[in-house]
Design a protein around this motif. Structure first.
Motif, PDB file in Angstrom:
ATOM      1  N   UNK A 202     -11.866  21.385   1.708  1.00 31.13           N
ATOM      2  CA  UNK A 202     -12.679  22.602   1.779  1.00 31.13           C
ATOM      3  C   UNK A 202     -11.878  23.804   1.297  1.00 31.13           C
ATOM      4  N   UNK A 203     -12.605  24.874   1.018  1.00 36.39           N
ATOM      5  CA  UNK A 203     -11.966  26.048   0.419  1.00 36.39           C
ATOM      6  C   UNK A 203     -11.268  26.939   1.448  1.00 36.39           C
ATOM      7  N   UNK A 204     -11.715  26.890   2.694  1.00 36.38           N
ATOM      8  CA  UNK A 204     -11.143  27.769   3.709  1.00 36.38           C
ATOM      9  C   UNK A 204     -10.276  26.978   4.682  1.00 36.38           C
ATOM     10  N   UNK A 205      -9.144  27.530   5.035  1.00 31.48           N
ATOM     11  CA  UNK A 205      -8.220  26.875   5.951  1.00 31.48           C
ATOM     12  C   UNK A 205      -8.860  26.706   7.328  1.00 31.48           C
ATOM     13  N   UNK A 206      -8.647  25.533   7.917  1.00 33.28           N
ATOM     14  CA  UNK A 206      -9.168  25.193   9.245  1.00 33.28           C
ATOM     15  C   UNK A 206     -10.694  25.135   9.304  1.00 33.28           C
ATOM     16  N   UNK A 207     -11.328  25.100   8.158  1.00 35.34           N
ATOM     17  CA  UNK A 207     -12.792  25.015   8.119  1.00 35.34           C
ATOM     18  C   UNK A 207     -13.237  23.566   8.293  1.00 35.34           C
ATOM     19  N   UNK A 208     -14.276  23.340   9.066  1.00 42.94           N
ATOM     20  CA  UNK A 208     -14.856  22.010   9.196  1.00 42.94           C
ATOM     21  C   UNK A 208     -16.304  22.067   8.726  1.00 42.94           C
ATOM     22  N   UNK A 209     -16.803  20.925   8.270  1.00 42.12           N
ATOM     23  CA  UNK A 209     -18.158  20.876   7.727  1.00 42.12           C
ATOM     24  C   UNK A 209     -18.942  19.758   8.407  1.00 42.12           C
ATOM     25  N   UNK A 210     -20.215  19.677   8.065  1.00 41.32           N
ATOM     26  CA  UNK A 210     -21.114  18.667   8.630  1.00 41.32           C
ATOM     27  C   UNK A 210     -21.633  17.806   7.482  1.00 41.32           C
TER      28      UNK A 210
ATOM     29  N   UNK B  73     -24.983  23.014   1.529  1.00 41.60           N
ATOM     30  CA  UNK B  73     -24.026  23.303   0.462  1.00 41.60           C
ATOM     31  C   UNK B  73     -23.522  21.999  -0.153  1.00 41.60           C
ATOM     32  N   UNK B  74     -23.495  21.932  -1.476  1.00 45.99           N
ATOM     33  CA  UNK B  74     -22.967  20.762  -2.180  1.00 45.99           C
ATOM     34  C   UNK B  74     -21.448  20.773  -2.151  1.00 45.99           C
ATOM     35  N   UNK B  75     -20.864  19.665  -1.682  1.00 49.41           N
ATOM     36  CA  UNK B  75     -19.408  19.538  -1.633  1.00 49.41           C
ATOM     37  C   UNK B  75     -18.854  18.714  -2.793  1.00 49.41           C
ATOM     38  N   UNK B  76     -19.714  17.957  -3.468  1.00 48.83           N
ATOM     39  CA  UNK B  76     -19.252  17.164  -4.610  1.00 48.83           C
ATOM     40  C   UNK B  76     -20.328  16.199  -5.071  1.00 48.83           C
ATOM     41  N   UNK B  77     -20.235  15.785  -6.330  1.00 44.31           N
ATOM     42  CA  UNK B  77     -21.203  14.851  -6.902  1.00 44.31           C
ATOM     43  C   UNK B  77     -20.469  13.756  -7.664  1.00 44.31           C
ATOM     44  N   UNK B  78     -21.184  12.652  -7.889  1.00 46.40           N
ATOM     45  CA  UNK B  78     -20.618  11.526  -8.631  1.00 46.40           C
ATOM     46  C   UNK B  78     -21.743  10.811  -9.356  1.00 46.40           C
ATOM     47  N   UNK B  79     -21.530  10.521 -10.640  1.00 45.68           N
ATOM     48  CA  UNK B  79     -22.518   9.811 -11.437  1.00 45.68           C
ATOM     49  C   UNK B  79     -21.874   8.542 -11.985  1.00 45.68           C
ATOM     50  N   UNK B  80     -22.426   7.388 -11.622  1.00 42.90           N
ATOM     51  CA  UNK B  80     -21.848   6.099 -11.996  1.00 42.90           C
ATOM     52  C   UNK B  80     -22.864   5.253 -12.759  1.00 42.90           C
ATOM     53  N   UNK B  81     -22.730   5.102 -14.070  1.00 41.41           N
ATOM     54  CA  UNK B  81     -23.564   4.133 -14.785  1.00 41.41           C
ATOM     55  C   UNK B  81     -23.288   2.737 -14.227  1.00 41.41           C
ATOM     56  N   UNK B  82     -24.322   1.934 -14.080  1.00 44.70           N
ATOM     57  CA  UNK B  82     -24.141   0.583 -13.567  1.00 44.70           C
ATOM     58  C   UNK B  82     -23.205  -0.207 -14.477  1.00 44.70           C
TER      59      UNK B  82
ATOM     60  N   UNK C 274     -16.540  18.633  -8.554  1.00 44.31           N
ATOM     61  CA  UNK C 274     -16.593  19.761  -7.633  1.00 44.31           C
ATOM     62  C   UNK C 274     -17.538  20.853  -8.112  1.00 44.31           C
ATOM     63  N   UNK C 275     -18.212  21.531  -7.175  1.00 48.73           N
ATOM     64  CA  UNK C 275     -19.045  22.683  -7.551  1.00 48.73           C
ATOM     65  C   UNK C 275     -18.182  23.797  -8.126  1.00 48.73           C
ATOM     66  N   UNK C 276     -18.822  24.696  -8.845  1.00 49.89           N
ATOM     67  CA  UNK C 276     -18.110  25.832  -9.429  1.00 49.89           C
ATOM     68  C   UNK C 276     -17.434  26.655  -8.333  1.00 49.89           C
ATOM     69  N   UNK C 277     -16.177  26.980  -8.542  1.00 42.44           N
ATOM     70  CA  UNK C 277     -15.435  27.767  -7.561  1.00 42.44           C
ATOM     71  C   UNK C 277     -14.572  26.927  -6.640  1.00 42.44           C
ATOM     72  N   UNK C 278     -14.799  25.598  -6.619  1.00 43.66           N
ATOM     73  CA  UNK C 278     -13.966  24.704  -5.812  1.00 43.66           C
ATOM     74  C   UNK C 278     -12.808  24.208  -6.665  1.00 43.66           C
TER      75      UNK C 278
ATOM     76  N   UNK D  83     -11.713  16.267  -3.890  1.00 47.16           N
ATOM     77  CA  UNK D  83     -12.345  15.490  -2.829  1.00 47.16           C
ATOM     78  C   UNK D  83     -12.687  14.110  -3.374  1.00 47.16           C
ATOM     79  N   UNK D  84     -12.679  13.112  -2.494  1.00 44.59           N
ATOM     80  CA  UNK D  84     -12.957  11.743  -2.911  1.00 44.59           C
ATOM     81  C   UNK D  84     -13.970  11.100  -1.974  1.00 44.59           C
ATOM     82  N   UNK D  85     -14.628  10.050  -2.470  1.00 40.32           N
ATOM     83  CA  UNK D  85     -15.557   9.277  -1.658  1.00 40.32           C
ATOM     84  C   UNK D  85     -15.239   7.800  -1.852  1.00 40.32           C
ATOM     85  N   UNK D  86     -15.245   7.051  -0.767  1.00 39.71           N
ATOM     86  CA  UNK D  86     -14.924   5.625  -0.799  1.00 39.71           C
ATOM     87  C   UNK D  86     -16.216   4.816  -0.802  1.00 39.71           C
TER      88      UNK D  86
END
Length: 211
Positions: free
Chosen positions: A55-63, A119-128, A153-157, A161-164
């Motif tokens: 995240x962009x802010x220190x000690x910030x948590x998200x949902x 708020x969008x935290x990230x996107x991923x596009x995967x061709x099969x 990442x969205x603009x400004x980030x 970030x990663x997703x498993x």
């Protein structure tokens, strides 16, 4: 000629996210100089394991929660996990693949807000086709890909970030013929016939190359 047509082309997707959501601009698909291979249909099983969200802010948590879709339709969603930047979902979703040389898996990680737009935290596009190229397993096994993917990442980030994801693709043994691809409705009617042992395999590509 048959062997050349069966070769799996390297696919580069030109798609990109629109601001409204997971819709993708079809863009131009670049397939190099190789002949276009007839696509197969199948069953895609995706387990959203977890994510490491910077995240962009220190000690910030998200949902965080994840919206996952195929070709901007059939959207599905994980549960919301509150106050964490390292969510673990372990939720599995299934999608019908109509043409594994064209279909694209789209993933969007969002932060649930109580009093404003999420708020969008990230996107991923995967061709099969990309999933198939990076898959593991033997010739007669389904395509399997277990990997941590970097999120766009969205603009400004400026953080990474990663997703498993744990992805398995059960490819149907019969290819689509020309432009007469099976529709989602037709595949849904036959979904009960899908199995690891008879209807799907990962060997089509390799067997075609040997012909």
């Amino acid at each position: 000629a048959a062997a050349a047509a069966a070769a799996v082309p390297k696919v580069v997707s030109g798609g990109r996210e629109r601001e409204e959501g997971l819709d993708v601009d079809d863009g131009e698909v670049i397939r190099g100089q190789e002949p276009l291979r007839v696509g197969f249909s199948g069953l895609l099983r995706v387990t959203v394991v977890g994510a490491d969200l910077q995240v962009t802010e220190k000690n910030m948590v998200i949902n965080p929660y994840v919206v996952i879709a195929l070709n901007s339709i059939k959207k599905k969603r994980t549960k919301i996990l509150w106050k964490t930047c390292e969510p673990v979902w372990n939720e599995t979703f299934e999608f019908i693949i109509v043409n594994d040389q064209k279909d694209v898996l789209q993933i969007k990680v969002l932060d649930k807000e109580r009093f404003r737009t999420d708020v969008t935290e990230g996107t991923l596009f995967l061709p099969i086709s990309q999933i198939m190229e990076q898959s593991e397993g033997g010739v007669d096994e389904p395509f399997s890909c277990v990997k941590s993917w970097k999120l766009n990442q969205p603009e400004g980030h400026h953080f990474t970030s990663t997703i498993d994801l744990n992805i398995t693709y059960y490819q149907k043994e019969e290819p689509n013929v020309g432009d007469s691809e099976m529709t989602f409705d037709a595949l849904n009617k036959t979904e009960s016939k899908f199995s690891r042992t008879n209807t799907f395999s990962r060997g089509n590509r390799d067997r075609d190359r040997d012909r």
